[in-house]
Scaffold this motif. Structure first.
Motif, PDB file in Angstrom:
ATOM      1  N   PHE A  23       0.804  -1.227   0.000  1.00 18.00           N
ATOM      2  CA  PHE A  23       0.000   0.000   0.000  1.00 18.00           C
ATOM      3  C   PHE A  23       0.837   1.278   0.000  1.00 18.00           C
ATOM      4  O   PHE A  23       0.559   2.210  -0.752  1.00 18.00           O
ATOM      5  CB  PHE A  23      -0.916  -0.047   1.226  1.00 18.00           C
ATOM      6  CG  PHE A  23      -2.045   0.926   1.208  1.00 18.00           C
ATOM      7  CD1 PHE A  23      -3.015   0.872   0.235  1.00 18.00           C
ATOM      8  CD2 PHE A  23      -2.151   1.895   2.195  1.00 18.00           C
ATOM      9  CE1 PHE A  23      -4.067   1.760   0.226  1.00 18.00           C
ATOM     10  CE2 PHE A  23      -3.193   2.793   2.202  1.00 18.00           C
ATOM     11  CZ  PHE A  23      -4.160   2.728   1.210  1.00 18.00           C
ATOM     12  N   VAL A  24       1.874   1.333   0.820  1.00 17.75           N
ATOM     13  CA  VAL A  24       2.649   2.567   0.991  1.00 17.75           C
ATOM     14  C   VAL A  24       3.381   2.999  -0.282  1.00 17.75           C
ATOM     15  O   VAL A  24       3.306   4.180  -0.656  1.00 17.75           O
ATOM     16  CB  VAL A  24       3.604   2.457   2.200  1.00 17.75           C
ATOM     17  CG1 VAL A  24       4.570   3.620   2.254  1.00 17.75           C
ATOM     18  CG2 VAL A  24       2.794   2.384   3.486  1.00 17.75           C
ATOM     19  N   ALA A  28       2.678   6.530  -2.171  1.00 17.13           N
ATOM     20  CA  ALA A  28       3.798   7.469  -2.329  1.00 17.13           C
ATOM     21  C   ALA A  28       3.967   7.861  -3.785  1.00 17.13           C
ATOM     22  O   ALA A  28       4.159   9.041  -4.100  1.00 17.13           O
ATOM     23  CB  ALA A  28       5.081   6.854  -1.792  1.00 17.13           C
ATOM     24  N   TYR A  29       3.908   6.896  -4.694  1.00 20.26           N
ATOM     25  CA  TYR A  29       4.063   7.211  -6.106  1.00 20.26           C
ATOM     26  C   TYR A  29       2.932   8.110  -6.597  1.00 20.26           C
ATOM     27  O   TYR A  29       3.150   9.028  -7.377  1.00 20.26           O
ATOM     28  CB  TYR A  29       4.119   5.940  -6.953  1.00 20.26           C
ATOM     29  CG  TYR A  29       4.310   6.257  -8.405  1.00 20.26           C
ATOM     30  CD1 TYR A  29       5.574   6.580  -8.895  1.00 20.26           C
ATOM     31  CD2 TYR A  29       3.237   6.276  -9.285  1.00 20.26           C
ATOM     32  CE1 TYR A  29       5.760   6.901 -10.229  1.00 20.26           C
ATOM     33  CE2 TYR A  29       3.413   6.598 -10.613  1.00 20.26           C
ATOM     34  CZ  TYR A  29       4.682   6.906 -11.079  1.00 20.26           C
ATOM     35  OH  TYR A  29       4.866   7.241 -12.403  1.00 20.26           O
ATOM     36  N   ALA A  30       1.719   7.848  -6.120  1.00 15.50           N
ATOM     37  CA  ALA A  30       0.563   8.645  -6.540  1.00 15.50           C
ATOM     38  C   ALA A  30       0.533  10.003  -5.857  1.00 15.50           C
ATOM     39  O   ALA A  30      -0.273  10.862  -6.225  1.00 15.50           O
ATOM     40  CB  ALA A  30      -0.729   7.886  -6.253  1.00 15.50           C
ATOM     41  N   GLY A  31       1.401  10.218  -4.872  1.00 15.58           N
ATOM     42  CA  GLY A  31       1.417  11.491  -4.153  1.00 15.58           C
ATOM     43  C   GLY A  31       0.210  11.671  -3.263  1.00 15.58           C
ATOM     44  O   GLY A  31      -0.243  12.795  -3.050  1.00 15.58           O
ATOM     45  N   LEU A  32      -0.301  10.570  -2.745  1.00  6.96           N
ATOM     46  CA  LEU A  32      -1.502  10.611  -1.923  1.00  6.96           C
ATOM     47  C   LEU A  32      -1.194  10.176  -0.500  1.00  6.96           C
ATOM     48  O   LEU A  32      -0.168   9.565  -0.229  1.00  6.96           O
ATOM     49  CB  LEU A  32      -2.567   9.665  -2.495  1.00  6.96           C
ATOM     50  CG  LEU A  32      -3.040   9.943  -3.914  1.00  6.96           C
ATOM     51  CD1 LEU A  32      -3.925   8.807  -4.396  1.00  6.96           C
ATOM     52  CD2 LEU A  32      -3.793  11.253  -3.974  1.00  6.96           C
ATOM     53  N   THR A  33      -2.110  10.486   0.382  1.00  6.26           N
ATOM     54  CA  THR A  33      -2.080   9.944   1.732  1.00  6.26           C
ATOM     55  C   THR A  33      -3.343   9.093   1.891  1.00  6.26           C
ATOM     56  O   THR A  33      -4.252   9.152   1.059  1.00  6.26           O
ATOM     57  CB  THR A  33      -2.078  11.051   2.806  1.00  6.26           C
ATOM     58  OG1 THR A  33      -3.316  11.773   2.724  1.00  6.26           O
ATOM     59  CG2 THR A  33      -0.908  11.992   2.624  1.00  6.26           C
ATOM     60  N   ALA A  34      -3.406   8.323   2.932  1.00  8.93           N
ATOM     61  CA  ALA A  34      -4.594   7.496   3.170  1.00  8.93           C
ATOM     62  C   ALA A  34      -5.847   8.367   3.302  1.00  8.93           C
ATOM     63  O   ALA A  34      -6.941   7.941   2.940  1.00  8.93           O
ATOM     64  CB  ALA A  34      -4.393   6.639   4.411  1.00  8.93           C
ATOM     65  N   LEU A  37      -8.031   8.925   0.122  1.00  5.61           N
ATOM     66  CA  LEU A  37      -8.827   7.824  -0.410  1.00  5.61           C
ATOM     67  C   LEU A  37     -10.170   7.768   0.305  1.00  5.61           C
ATOM     68  O   LEU A  37     -10.394   6.962   1.200  1.00  5.61           O
ATOM     69  CB  LEU A  37      -8.077   6.501  -0.252  1.00  5.61           C
ATOM     70  CG  LEU A  37      -6.701   6.458  -0.914  1.00  5.61           C
ATOM     71  CD1 LEU A  37      -5.998   5.160  -0.595  1.00  5.61           C
ATOM     72  CD2 LEU A  37      -6.821   6.659  -2.410  1.00  5.61           C
ATOM     73  N   THR A  38     -11.070   8.623  -0.124  1.00  2.83           N
ATOM     74  CA  THR A  38     -12.350   8.763   0.578  1.00  2.83           C
ATOM     75  C   THR A  38     -13.487   7.979  -0.070  1.00  2.83           C
ATOM     76  O   THR A  38     -14.570   7.895   0.503  1.00  2.83           O
ATOM     77  CB  THR A  38     -12.751  10.245   0.664  1.00  2.83           C
ATOM     78  OG1 THR A  38     -12.799  10.782  -0.668  1.00  2.83           O
ATOM     79  CG2 THR A  38     -11.755  11.022   1.510  1.00  2.83           C
ATOM     80  N   THR A  39     -13.254   7.426  -1.264  1.00  2.00           N
ATOM     81  CA  THR A  39     -14.289   6.632  -1.914  1.00  2.00           C
ATOM     82  C   THR A  39     -13.670   5.350  -2.467  1.00  2.00           C
ATOM     83  O   THR A  39     -12.474   5.298  -2.763  1.00  2.00           O
ATOM     84  CB  THR A  39     -14.964   7.397  -3.074  1.00  2.00           C
ATOM     85  OG1 THR A  39     -13.996   7.637  -4.092  1.00  2.00           O
ATOM     86  CG2 THR A  39     -15.563   8.712  -2.594  1.00  2.00           C
ATOM     87  N   LEU A  43     -10.013   4.523  -4.587  1.00  2.00           N
ATOM     88  CA  LEU A  43      -9.070   3.481  -4.170  1.00  2.00           C
ATOM     89  C   LEU A  43      -8.800   2.506  -5.315  1.00  2.00           C
ATOM     90  O   LEU A  43      -7.645   2.188  -5.604  1.00  2.00           O
ATOM     91  CB  LEU A  43      -9.617   2.730  -2.958  1.00  2.00           C
ATOM     92  CG  LEU A  43      -8.779   1.556  -2.462  1.00  2.00           C
ATOM     93  CD1 LEU A  43      -7.448   2.048  -1.907  1.00  2.00           C
ATOM     94  CD2 LEU A  43      -9.547   0.775  -1.416  1.00  2.00           C
ATOM     95  N   PHE A  44      -9.850   2.053  -5.983  1.00  2.00           N
ATOM     96  CA  PHE A  44      -9.672   1.108  -7.092  1.00  2.00           C
ATOM     97  C   PHE A  44      -8.915   1.741  -8.250  1.00  2.00           C
ATOM     98  O   PHE A  44      -8.112   1.074  -8.904  1.00  2.00           O
ATOM     99  CB  PHE A  44     -11.031   0.568  -7.550  1.00  2.00           C
ATOM    100  CG  PHE A  44     -11.719  -0.277  -6.509  1.00  2.00           C
ATOM    101  CD1 PHE A  44     -11.024  -1.249  -5.801  1.00  2.00           C
ATOM    102  CD2 PHE A  44     -13.055  -0.080  -6.215  1.00  2.00           C
ATOM    103  CE1 PHE A  44     -11.650  -2.029  -4.834  1.00  2.00           C
ATOM    104  CE2 PHE A  44     -13.696  -0.852  -5.256  1.00  2.00           C
ATOM    105  CZ  PHE A  44     -12.991  -1.821  -4.563  1.00  2.00           C
ATOM    106  N   ASN A  45      -9.156   3.016  -8.521  1.00  2.00           N
ATOM    107  CA  ASN A  45      -8.427   3.708  -9.598  1.00  2.00           C
ATOM    108  C   ASN A  45      -6.942   3.813  -9.282  1.00  2.00           C
ATOM    109  O   ASN A  45      -6.103   3.641 -10.172  1.00  2.00           O
ATOM    110  CB  ASN A  45      -9.008   5.095  -9.859  1.00  2.00           C
ATOM    111  CG  ASN A  45     -10.344   5.033 -10.553  1.00  2.00           C
ATOM    112  OD1 ASN A  45     -10.662   4.053 -11.224  1.00  2.00           O
ATOM    113  ND2 ASN A  45     -11.137   6.079 -10.392  1.00  2.00           N
ATOM    114  N   VAL A  46      -6.604   4.098  -8.041  1.00  2.00           N
ATOM    115  CA  VAL A  46      -5.193   4.188  -7.641  1.00  2.00           C
ATOM    116  C   VAL A  46      -4.511   2.845  -7.836  1.00  2.00           C
ATOM    117  O   VAL A  46      -3.411   2.771  -8.385  1.00  2.00           O
ATOM    118  CB  VAL A  46      -5.064   4.680  -6.176  1.00  2.00           C
ATOM    119  CG1 VAL A  46      -3.651   4.506  -5.652  1.00  2.00           C
ATOM    120  CG2 VAL A  46      -5.486   6.136  -6.067  1.00  2.00           C
TER     121      VAL A  46
END
Length: 92
Positions: A23-24, A28-34, A37-39, A43-46
């Protein structure tokens, strides 16, 4: 190189470690934090984008590989003592 997979798969902490190893690097690559991911579709797109990207797959593979070795032994296998366990050893 022998690894006592039976014991590892009965240890809840191994699952947590493995999930974070996957997961991490993706986050990190997507530049996101947990928190981003609100929907479920997000999450599936990432994860879909990660599967399509060889670099991300490589970083996930390295991260998973790093979660496997027992750092208290030489090499990546388990010690002879650990190979005899039927369940994770607890403190006495």
């Amino acid at each position: 190189m022998k690894i006592n997979w039976k014991v590892r798969f009965t240890n809840f902490h191994f699952y947590i470690q493995l999930a974070l190893a996957i997961f991490v690097p993706i986050l990190a690559y997507a530049g996101l934090t947990a928190q981003d991911l609100t929907t479920w579709p997000t999450l599936f797109n990432v994860f879909a984008e990660a599967v399509r990207n060889p670099y991300v797959l490589f970083t996930v593979a390295v991260s998973v590989y790093n979660s496997i070795p027992d750092n208290t032994t030489k090499g990546i296998g388990d010690s002879q003592q650990v190979l005899t366990y039927n369940k994770p050893k607890g403190d006495k």
